[in-house]
Scaffold this motif. Structure first.
Motif, PDB file in Angstrom:
ATOM      1  N   GLU A  37      -3.298  -3.644   4.281  1.00 41.56           N
ATOM      2  CA  GLU A  37      -3.423  -3.846   2.850  1.00 41.56           C
ATOM      3  C   GLU A  37      -3.700  -5.286   2.500  1.00 41.56           C
ATOM      4  O   GLU A  37      -3.073  -6.191   3.046  1.00 41.56           O
ATOM      5  CB  GLU A  37      -2.132  -3.413   2.167  1.00 41.56           C
ATOM      6  N   ALA A  38      -4.623  -5.478   1.583  1.00 43.31           N
ATOM      7  CA  ALA A  38      -4.985  -6.832   1.192  1.00 43.31           C
ATOM      8  C   ALA A  38      -3.964  -7.382   0.207  1.00 43.31           C
ATOM      9  O   ALA A  38      -4.265  -7.627  -0.945  1.00 43.31           O
ATOM     10  CB  ALA A  38      -6.382  -6.847   0.592  1.00 43.31           C
ATOM     11  N   VAL A  40      -2.161 -17.998   4.279  1.00 46.36           N
ATOM     12  CA  VAL A  40      -2.431 -16.617   3.878  1.00 46.36           C
ATOM     13  C   VAL A  40      -1.643 -16.199   2.630  1.00 46.36           C
ATOM     14  O   VAL A  40      -2.141 -15.446   1.804  1.00 46.36           O
ATOM     15  CB  VAL A  40      -2.202 -15.661   5.081  1.00 46.36           C
ATOM     16  N   ASP A  41      -0.447 -16.734   2.434  1.00 47.85           N
ATOM     17  CA  ASP A  41       0.304 -16.373   1.227  1.00 47.85           C
ATOM     18  C   ASP A  41      -0.392 -16.890  -0.025  1.00 47.85           C
ATOM     19  O   ASP A  41      -0.539 -16.174  -1.005  1.00 47.85           O
ATOM     20  CB  ASP A  41       1.734 -16.915   1.298  1.00 47.85           C
ATOM     21  N   PHE A  74      -3.521 -14.823  -1.139  1.00 52.54           N
ATOM     22  CA  PHE A  74      -3.337 -13.594  -1.910  1.00 52.54           C
ATOM     23  C   PHE A  74      -2.607 -13.819  -3.231  1.00 52.54           C
ATOM     24  O   PHE A  74      -2.845 -13.123  -4.195  1.00 52.54           O
ATOM     25  CB  PHE A  74      -2.607 -12.548  -1.070  1.00 52.54           C
ATOM     26  N   GLU A  75      -1.707 -14.800  -3.261  1.00 53.92           N
ATOM     27  CA  GLU A  75      -0.930 -14.981  -4.480  1.00 53.92           C
ATOM     28  C   GLU A  75      -1.549 -15.979  -5.441  1.00 53.92           C
ATOM     29  O   GLU A  75      -1.349 -15.891  -6.642  1.00 53.92           O
ATOM     30  CB  GLU A  75       0.504 -15.399  -4.131  1.00 53.92           C
ATOM     31  N   LEU A 103     -10.101  -8.070   4.093  1.00 58.09           N
ATOM     32  CA  LEU A 103      -8.966  -8.883   3.659  1.00 58.09           C
ATOM     33  C   LEU A 103      -7.636  -8.226   4.017  1.00 58.09           C
ATOM     34  O   LEU A 103      -6.610  -8.890   4.090  1.00 58.09           O
ATOM     35  CB  LEU A 103      -9.052  -9.154   2.159  1.00 58.09           C
ATOM     36  N   VAL A 130     -17.786  -5.924  -0.142  1.00 52.47           N
ATOM     37  CA  VAL A 130     -16.836  -5.501  -1.179  1.00 52.47           C
ATOM     38  C   VAL A 130     -17.263  -5.845  -2.596  1.00 52.47           C
ATOM     39  O   VAL A 130     -17.034  -5.056  -3.510  1.00 52.47           O
ATOM     40  CB  VAL A 130     -15.400  -6.033  -0.967  1.00 52.47           C
ATOM     41  N   ARG A 167       0.234  -9.445   0.254  1.00 55.45           N
ATOM     42  CA  ARG A 167       1.374  -9.880   1.050  1.00 55.45           C
ATOM     43  C   ARG A 167       2.667  -9.403   0.410  1.00 55.45           C
ATOM     44  O   ARG A 167       3.749  -9.728   0.865  1.00 55.45           O
ATOM     45  CB  ARG A 167       1.395 -11.410   1.151  1.00 55.45           C
ATOM     46  N   LEU A 189     -13.414 -11.808  -4.811  1.00 54.16           N
ATOM     47  CA  LEU A 189     -13.297 -10.896  -3.669  1.00 54.16           C
ATOM     48  C   LEU A 189     -12.040 -10.050  -3.786  1.00 54.16           C
ATOM     49  O   LEU A 189     -12.067  -8.834  -3.610  1.00 54.16           O
ATOM     50  CB  LEU A 189     -13.195 -11.695  -2.367  1.00 54.16           C
ATOM     51  N   ALA A 212      -4.533 -10.139   5.797  1.00 56.63           N
ATOM     52  CA  ALA A 212      -3.140 -10.102   5.337  1.00 56.63           C
ATOM     53  C   ALA A 212      -2.199  -9.720   6.472  1.00 56.63           C
ATOM     54  O   ALA A 212      -1.085 -10.220   6.563  1.00 56.63           O
ATOM     55  CB  ALA A 212      -2.999  -9.119   4.174  1.00 56.63           C
TER      56      ALA A 212
END
Ligand code: ATP
Ligand code: ATP
Ligand code: SF4
Ligand code: MG
Ligand code: MG
Lengths: 329, 356
Positions: free
Chosen positions: A269-270, B244-245, B248-249, B220, A196, A272, B259, B224
């Motif tokens: 989808e990447a 995992v939260d 991404f956040e 990714l 990526v 949350r 990435l 998720a």
């Protein structure tokens, strides 16, 4: 199955009409043709100058075959391909070779298409030579320019393909396609094999070159995130046929065909943030040797009616740039 | 049950190196994570960062020579797998720990029916009779959502589609009800609509059976969708271990951030993607400081001089980056990779890969 926007002022650069590509399956004692793989079965679309049109769909739906048929890497079974008013399928082999100056292709695996025994400089010079676009004296200079345009150092001309990373090789593939100053570049999974972080570099490069040279792209990919990023319009294929064509915004925000909806909802989808509702399709993609009758999607479609099993849906216009082949919605 | 018991797998400072003629390839070089019962841990990272070698190390299946586990601990239910004999490991594999690979065709036997292959796994691990094992095999195929399981059980792998083969692999892997399932890119070779089916299936089976899963992927999106915890790997090392939260956040490591920025989003339009410049270093020729320093937009002199440790932050989050340390506050050297060079096109010219 003509797809025409009502009042298009611009003229298409490429027109594909009812394109068919059947591959014979040989069998029996005498190796006769016993059946056909209907890889592409009546595909029509237009591409305008300077835009990026993508073809998406699952493995085996005929994306690459469509690209190859346009370039006549395989001789299409039927249909019409018009490029700048020229009927490509009617051209002699020699004339078609000359057309390669305007129509270039970049593949998924650049390594397989780069001669390992030639330096990068030699590879690029050869591309210039074959179509004789640049006088011999000026070629080394042009090679340097090409390398710089794709973000490589001019000194790399003396190196061999194995000395480069995957992303750099893809840049070499792009430089080679650019060498002849084409109008249309078919990118068949051109970034699919890249990580990526490198994929993002190449996508940025393709966009930059498009702005610079007013290039037109036919972008073949199964990655909908990438497609959304790069395209102006998107063609969705299923089992050799087009099910939906729309401008990017309509396709991603307001998909109409049940298959497009399922495809979009299946992408992990990447993020949350948005937990979207999943529409999980049952079963596998049927074989293109014996495709389902009627609408080819009816065996997996949650909305299928009795009629879908027998009648091939018409392509209908549902928005200014939005066409869909489904009779139910 | 105390906290310790719930950790099915704890990997500490794992190092697996490859020794060839004149060089050492540090394929895995400092991997730490843990997985609890019923939990899914994702291992993500770009090609060649050591994901598969990490999983093969856990199974003790690293090709040796040239590969060798040179350091670390792999605690499975509290016992170090690295202390076990080959004989003991054979009992662990396929019984308590199972594995699914990306390409099912390479791990299925082409000349036996898939029913026989599942039944074989059941016979070995559960001491079942022939008939009983066959019936259970058909039940397993039903469980993994195979259409017409009785009929499919009698077919050979090549008669099935890719998605069906992956279902067979899952059936074999789960036949003995393992406590840990390692899935190495289980859906990478599949179409998205089939991937959705398989991921859904794994989640459902995990809920039913309480299996802990290590999910190896470079996607990714898959992380998720399926993971609770994530270990991000870069050039053989875990650079971030997080939930995992937070991943991404609030990504902590500059590589994780890079990435996430590289991926075209489905709900966001940008003209240009924020690519990470350059490319992954060759594992036989690594930079001396932080392995990400040559590509990192925040790197300072310290980063190029010495390698940061994987340091615990709030909660269970761990990060390997100087920015999150005390030393960083005292570091006053300028940022080394100037902004212009992070431009994707210029960036890549800085590196020629590998063996030039
Ligand atoms: N030369 C050939 N001879 C016979 N069948 C072929 C040939 N080329 C392609 N096919 C078949 O045609 C169908 C379409 O193939 P194509 O390569 O166009 O798919 P695709 O959409 O590009 O898939 P992918 O995403 O896997 O690249 C497939 O069923 C394929 O097996
Ligand atoms: N037999 C071997 N000899 C030497 N080096 C090896 C060997 N097998 C693997 N390696 C190296 O170990 C490193 C890690 O490989 P690994 O297969 O774990 O990567 P990965 O993260 O799974 O990548 P991918 O996403 O491409 O599957 C790579 O750099 C690879 O070149
Ligand atoms: S240690 Fe320095 S170079 Fe490495 S990731 Fe952190 S800021 Fe970047
Ligand atoms: Mg293809
Ligand atoms: Mg791997």
């Amino acid at each position: 199955m003509q797809l025409e926007t009502v009042k298009k002022v611009k003229k298409p650069l490429l027109q594909v009409n009812d394109l068919k590509q059947y591959f014979p399956i040989k069998g029996g004692l005498f190796g006769r043709t016993v059946n056909h793989v209907k890889a592409v079965d009546g595909v029509s679309f237009d591409i305008y100058e300077g835009e990026t049109v993508s073809i998406v769909g699952e493995s085996g739906c005929g994306k690459s075959t469509t690209g190859r048929a346009i370039l006549r890497l395989e001789e299409p079974t039927d249909g019409k391909v018009t490029f700048q008013d020229k009927d490509l399928l009617g051209l002699s082999k020699r004339k078609m070779r000359n057309m390669r100056k305007d129509l270039q292709v970049i593949f998924q695996d650049p390594y397989a298409s780069l001669n390992p025994r030639q330096t990068v400089g030699r590879i690029l010079e050869e591309a210039l030579e074959i179509l004789n676009v640049v006088p011999k004296k000026e070629r080394p200079q042009r090679v340097k320019e090409l390398l710089e345009q794709v973000g490589l150092q001019a000194e790399f001309a003396d190196r061999f393909p194995h000395e480069f990373s995957g992303g750099q090789r893809q840049r070499i593939g792009i430089a080679r396609a650019l060498a002849v100053e084409p109008k249309l570049i078919i990118c068949d999974e051109a970034v699919s094999a890249l990580d990526v972080s490198v994929q993002a570099q190449i996508l940025n490069l393709l966009k930059k070159l498009q702005r610079q040279y007013n290039l037109t792209y036919l972008f073949i990919s199964h990655d909908l995130g990438v497609v959304r990023h790069i395209s102006d319009r998107v063609i969705v294929m299923y089992l050799g046929r087009v099910v939906e064509i729309a401008d990017k915004k309509s396709l991603f925000e307001n998909p109409q065909h049940p298959y497009t909806k399922a495809l979009l909802s299946a992408i992990p989808e990447a993020s949350r943030k948005r937990k979207k509702e999943r529409m999980i399709l049952k079963g596998d993609v049927p074989s293109p040797i014996d495709p389902p009758t009627g609408c080819r999607f009816h065996t997996r479609c949650p909305l299928a009616t009795e009629q879908c099993k027998v009648k091939t849906p018409e392509v209908r216009q549902v928005g200014p740039e939005h066409f869909v082949a489904c009779d139910v919605i | 049950m105390n906290k310790q018991d719930q950790d099915v797998l704890v990997v500490k400072n794992l190092k697996t190196h490859f020794f060839t003629e004149d060089k050492v390839t540090k394929a895995v070089d400092g991997v730490d994570f843990k997985v609890k019962r019923g939990e899914t841990l994702g291992i993500v990272g770009e090609s060649g960062c050591g994901k598969s070698m990490t999983s093969l190390s856990i199974m003790r299946l690293v090709p040796s020579p040239p590969g060798k586990i040179v350091d670390g601990e792999i605690l499975f239910k509290g016992e170090n797998l690295l202390d076990k004999s080959e004989e003991e490991m054979r009992k662990v594999r396929g019984n308590e720990i199972s594995m699914i690979f990306q390409e099912p065709m390479t791990s299925l036997n082409p000349v036996y029916t898939v029913g026989e292959q599942i039944a074989e796994a059941i016979r070995i691990h559960q001491n079942a009779g022939k008939k009983e094992a066959w019936n259970k095999a058909v039940d397993m195929l039903k469980l993994v959502g195979m259409p017409s399981p009785e009929k499919r059980a009698k077919q050979e792998p090549h008669e099935l589609s890719g998605g069906m083969r992956q279902r067979v692999m899952i059936a074999i892997a789960l036949a003995c009800n393992p406590e840990l399932l390692i899935a190495d890119e289980p859906t990478t070779a599949l179409d998205v609509t089939i991937q959705a089916q398989i991921l859904d299936l794994l989640k459902k089976l995990q809920n039913e059976l309480g299996t802990a899963i290590v999910m190896i992927t470079h996607d990714l999106g898959v992380v998720a969708e399926t993971c609770d915890k994530v270990a991000v790997m870069y050039a053989g090392k875990v650079v971030e271990y997080t939930d995992v939260d937070s991943l991404f956040e609030n990504p902590k490591h500059p590589y994780t951030e890079g990435l996430l920025n590289s991926i075209p989003k489905l709900d966001e339009d940008v003209e240009e993607l924020q690519a990470i410049r350059g490319s992954v270093p060759s594992p036989s020729d690594l930079p001396k400081g932080c392995l990400f320093a040559p590509r990192c937009p925040y790197a300072r002199e310290l980063c190029h001089q010495s390698l940061p440790d994987l340091t615990e932050m709030d909660g269970e989050i761990k990060v390997r980056c100087w920015m999150h340390t005390e030393e960083w506050k005292r570091e006053d050297t300028p940022i080394t990779n100037d902004k212009d060079q992070t431009d994707s096109d210029k960036g890549v010219t800085l590196y020629a890969a590998g063996n030039s």
